[in-house]
Structures are given as C-alpha cells and as structure tokens.
Scaffold this motif. Structure first.
Motif, mmCIF file in Angstrom:
data_model
loop_
_atom_site.group_PDB
_atom_site.id
_atom_site.type_symbol
_atom_site.label_atom_id
_atom_site.label_comp_id
_atom_site.label_asym_id
_atom_site.label_seq_id
_atom_site.Cartn_x
_atom_site.Cartn_y
_atom_site.Cartn_z
ATOM 1 N N GLU A 1 15.878 -45.834 -55.449
ATOM 2 C CA GLU A 1 16.213 -47.178 -55.880
ATOM 3 C C GLU A 1 17.142 -47.127 -57.098
ATOM 4 O O GLU A 1 17.125 -46.170 -57.865
ATOM 5 C CB GLU A 1 14.947 -47.958 -56.230
ATOM 6 C CG GLU A 1 14.037 -48.190 -55.033
ATOM 7 C CD GLU A 1 12.837 -49.057 -55.371
ATOM 8 O OE1 GLU A 1 12.730 -49.497 -56.546
ATOM 9 O OE2 GLU A 1 12.028 -49.303 -54.475
ATOM 10 N N TYR A 2 17.957 -48.146 -57.238
ATOM 11 C CA TYR A 2 18.832 -48.261 -58.399
ATOM 12 C C TYR A 2 18.947 -49.744 -58.762
ATOM 13 O O TYR A 2 18.392 -50.602 -58.069
ATOM 14 C CB TYR A 2 20.201 -47.640 -58.109
ATOM 15 C CG TYR A 2 21.060 -48.423 -57.132
ATOM 16 C CD1 TYR A 2 21.996 -49.357 -57.570
ATOM 17 C CD2 TYR A 2 20.938 -48.239 -55.753
ATOM 18 C CE1 TYR A 2 22.775 -50.072 -56.689
ATOM 19 C CE2 TYR A 2 21.717 -48.952 -54.853
ATOM 20 C CZ TYR A 2 22.638 -49.867 -55.325
ATOM 21 O OH TYR A 2 23.407 -50.581 -54.442
ATOM 22 N N ASP A 3 19.653 -50.041 -59.830
ATOM 23 C CA ASP A 3 19.780 -51.425 -60.293
ATOM 24 C C ASP A 3 20.813 -52.156 -59.447
ATOM 25 O O ASP A 3 21.959 -52.361 -59.861
ATOM 26 C CB ASP A 3 20.161 -51.438 -61.767
ATOM 27 C CG ASP A 3 20.031 -52.819 -62.403
ATOM 28 O OD1 ASP A 3 19.859 -53.797 -61.648
ATOM 29 O OD2 ASP A 3 20.105 -52.906 -63.640
ATOM 30 N N VAL A 4 20.395 -52.536 -58.260
ATOM 31 C CA VAL A 4 21.317 -53.174 -57.321
ATOM 32 C C VAL A 4 21.745 -54.550 -57.832
ATOM 33 O O VAL A 4 22.879 -54.993 -57.577
ATOM 34 C CB VAL A 4 20.672 -53.268 -55.907
ATOM 35 C CG1 VAL A 4 19.454 -54.153 -55.922
ATOM 36 C CG2 VAL A 4 21.680 -53.736 -54.877
ATOM 37 N N ARG B 1 18.685 -48.511 -50.572
ATOM 38 C CA ARG B 1 18.585 -47.487 -51.608
ATOM 39 C C ARG B 1 19.675 -46.424 -51.471
ATOM 40 O O ARG B 1 20.102 -46.096 -50.375
ATOM 41 C CB ARG B 1 17.210 -46.821 -51.547
ATOM 42 C CG ARG B 1 16.045 -47.768 -51.814
ATOM 43 C CD ARG B 1 14.726 -47.062 -51.577
ATOM 44 N NE ARG B 1 14.615 -46.607 -50.184
ATOM 45 C CZ ARG B 1 13.728 -45.716 -49.753
ATOM 46 N NH1 ARG B 1 12.877 -45.174 -50.617
ATOM 47 N NH2 ARG B 1 13.706 -45.370 -48.479
ATOM 48 N N ALA B 2 20.101 -45.890 -52.601
ATOM 49 C CA ALA B 2 21.137 -44.862 -52.611
ATOM 50 C C ALA B 2 20.665 -43.632 -51.848
ATOM 51 O O ALA B 2 19.505 -43.227 -51.946
ATOM 52 C CB ALA B 2 21.481 -44.485 -54.048
ATOM 53 N N SER B 3 21.585 -43.021 -51.099
ATOM 54 C CA SER B 3 21.252 -41.902 -50.220
ATOM 55 C C SER B 3 21.980 -40.637 -50.666
ATOM 56 O O SER B 3 23.134 -40.684 -51.093
ATOM 57 C CB SER B 3 21.645 -42.248 -48.779
ATOM 58 O OG SER B 3 21.329 -41.195 -47.894
ATOM 59 N N TYR B 4 21.278 -39.507 -50.562
ATOM 60 C CA TYR B 4 21.884 -38.206 -50.836
ATOM 61 C C TYR B 4 21.074 -37.142 -50.104
ATOM 62 O O TYR B 4 20.028 -37.436 -49.506
ATOM 63 C CB TYR B 4 21.934 -37.913 -52.340
ATOM 64 C CG TYR B 4 20.589 -37.770 -53.008
ATOM 65 C CD1 TYR B 4 20.047 -36.513 -53.278
ATOM 66 C CD2 TYR B 4 19.854 -38.891 -53.393
ATOM 67 C CE1 TYR B 4 18.806 -36.374 -53.907
ATOM 68 C CE2 TYR B 4 18.618 -38.765 -54.023
ATOM 69 C CZ TYR B 4 18.105 -37.508 -54.274
ATOM 70 O OH TYR B 4 16.878 -37.375 -54.877
ATOM 71 N N ALA B 5 21.552 -35.901 -50.119
ATOM 72 C CA ALA B 5 20.853 -34.814 -49.429
ATOM 73 C C ALA B 5 20.868 -33.564 -50.299
ATOM 74 O O ALA B 5 21.724 -33.397 -51.172
ATOM 75 C CB ALA B 5 21.505 -34.523 -48.079
ATOM 76 N N LEU B 6 19.904 -32.685 -50.051
ATOM 77 C CA LEU B 6 19.794 -31.419 -50.772
ATOM 78 C C LEU B 6 19.618 -30.283 -49.780
ATOM 79 O O LEU B 6 18.850 -30.397 -48.822
ATOM 80 C CB LEU B 6 18.605 -31.439 -51.732
ATOM 81 C CG LEU B 6 18.693 -32.386 -52.934
ATOM 82 C CD1 LEU B 6 17.349 -32.441 -53.650
ATOM 83 C CD2 LEU B 6 19.790 -31.942 -53.893
ATOM 84 N N ILE B 7 20.331 -29.203 -50.011
ATOM 85 C CA ILE B 7 20.178 -27.974 -49.233
ATOM 86 C C ILE B 7 19.571 -26.914 -50.145
ATOM 87 O O ILE B 7 20.040 -26.711 -51.274
ATOM 88 C CB ILE B 7 21.529 -27.490 -48.683
ATOM 89 C CG1 ILE B 7 22.079 -28.474 -47.646
ATOM 90 C CG2 ILE B 7 21.390 -26.100 -48.058
ATOM 91 C CD1 ILE B 7 23.469 -28.124 -47.142
#
Length: 235
Positions: A208-211, A186-192
């Motif tokens: 999740e995304y349309d892999v 799954r696509a990864s990101y972060a938030l501050i």
C-alpha cells in the motif's frame, strides 16, 4: 543475491517511495522503464533514480512514455496519455529530460550464478510498444524467447504481474509500481533470490502507498481527473 524488479513507476513518487523501502537493500535493482507519464511527480522520480543509479547496481531501460516525453513521440497515445506527455515536457527539468533520452532501449544483466537477463519494456520484437499479456497463447511466448539468447526476459508495459516458464527460461513482468492494471491498486514489484533454484525463486509483492496524495497531485496539476481516479481501482 537478491534482485529487485520494478517497472512502470509513471511519475508516482508516493508509490516509488513505498516500494523503495522494501527493495533498497537488494543487491541489484532492474527497472523495465516508464519512469514517467500519467502522474504528477516526474522530476522527483527521475532525480531519485538518477542518484540511486550512481550508488548501486541499478539498471533501467527506456519505456514508451519515457520515449514520448523525451523525444515528443506521442503518436498512437490516447488523449489522456498524450495530454500527460505534453504536461511532462513542460514540467520536467532539462537535465531530467536528458537523462530519459540517454536511457537504453535494452539492458543486460548477469546474476552471481551466471544466469543472464534481458531487460526491455515491451518485447524483443517491438521494444517500446508490444504488450506481452499473460493470457497470450504459449506459442507467442515461445516465439518471443526465440529472439533472445539470455535465460530470462524481463518486461513491463502491461502493468500486470506475470511469470511464464518455457523450457526452463522465463518471461517475468513485475507489474506496475505506479499504476497497476490488474484490479489491485497497491504498488507491485518482484524479488529474485539466487540462493533458491529457478524457476521458483521469483516472488511477487504488493504494498500500500499514499494513493490519495498521488491522486491529489494529479488533479492539482491540472492533469485529466481520470488519471487520478484510476489509481484507486488498479485499472
């Protein structure tokens, strides 16, 4: 203030769109590079980033794949990556290549509390190429922080989420949007969230995304099948 951290999109339009739905209302978006490479949608990704950078606080630095595509500097790349770089150079529009060439290697950001961040793809010691893996000895992270004056160092390149806290300063990697390598596809990101106190005001997220579609495009483009298959494994 909400700050979104992203990195290593790697021409994966489907992953970027999924992440964008979660971060588009952030007050600032900080990207640690590698918009392109590996995937089959470089023009879509770069054009989207170009337009969004005109609308809001959106900082982006150049990654090693951005650099390789923009300047033909693909020495040291494995055969799959090199083939993808050369495909990108043929497939990308001139204005998008020019955008990659203009991306800075380092970026600076200060949040609404006065906390300072340095954005870089690899590390201050080797901005495009050094990998700061989570399992390195603490002494390595201390040494890296010795190269900068800012409170926090934001990096990419490894495609692995990471938070290291050393004497109140942080090294943060949000992981890979378009090609995670920590075993989670799954696509990864972060938030501050600056309303919370550091160092605990950073959260890591997966979506999740349309892999299947991203992989189909890679195969249809004639890129190495391995680059499509690895998306399903997060490796």
């Amino acid at each position: 203030m909400k700050i979104a951290l992203i990195s290593d999109i790697h021409s994966n339009w489907e992953a970027l769109r999924a992440v964008w739905e979660k971060i588009k209302r952030a007050d600032a978006i900080l990207c640690m590079g590698d918009l392109v490479g590996y995937g089959a949608s470089p023009n879509e990704v770069v054009e989207f980033v170009r337009k969004e950078m005109e609308k809001k606080t959106f900082l982006c630095v150049r990654g090693n794949h951005d650099n390789a595509v923009a300047f033909g500097a693909d020495w040291g790349f494995n055969p799959y990556a090199r083939e993808a770089v050369r495909w990108h150079q043929r497939a990308m529009r001139v204005e998008n290549l020019e955008f990659l060439r203009r991306l800075p290697v380092r970026g600076l950001f200060t949040d609404d509390t006065g906390r300072g961040y340095l954005l870089i793809h690899g590390s201050p010691r080797a901005p495009l190429d050094e990998y700061l893996f989570p399992w390195l000895p603490e002494g390595e992270f201390q040494a890296v922080l010795g190269y900068i004056k800012q409170d926090d160092l934001l990096v990419g390149h490894t495609h692995i989420p990471m938070l290291k806290v050393i004497d109140g300063r942080r090294i943060i990697n949000p992981g890979g949007v378009g090609q995670p390598r920590d075993g989670d596809w799954r696509a990864s990101y972060a938030l501050i969230d600056t309303e919370e106190e550091p160092p605990d005001n950073v959260e890591f997220h997966r979506i999740e995304y349309d892999v299947e579609e991203a992989a189909r495009k890679i195969i249809e483009a004639g890129l190495p099948r391995f680059l499509a298959e690895r998306l399903f494994e997060g490796l």
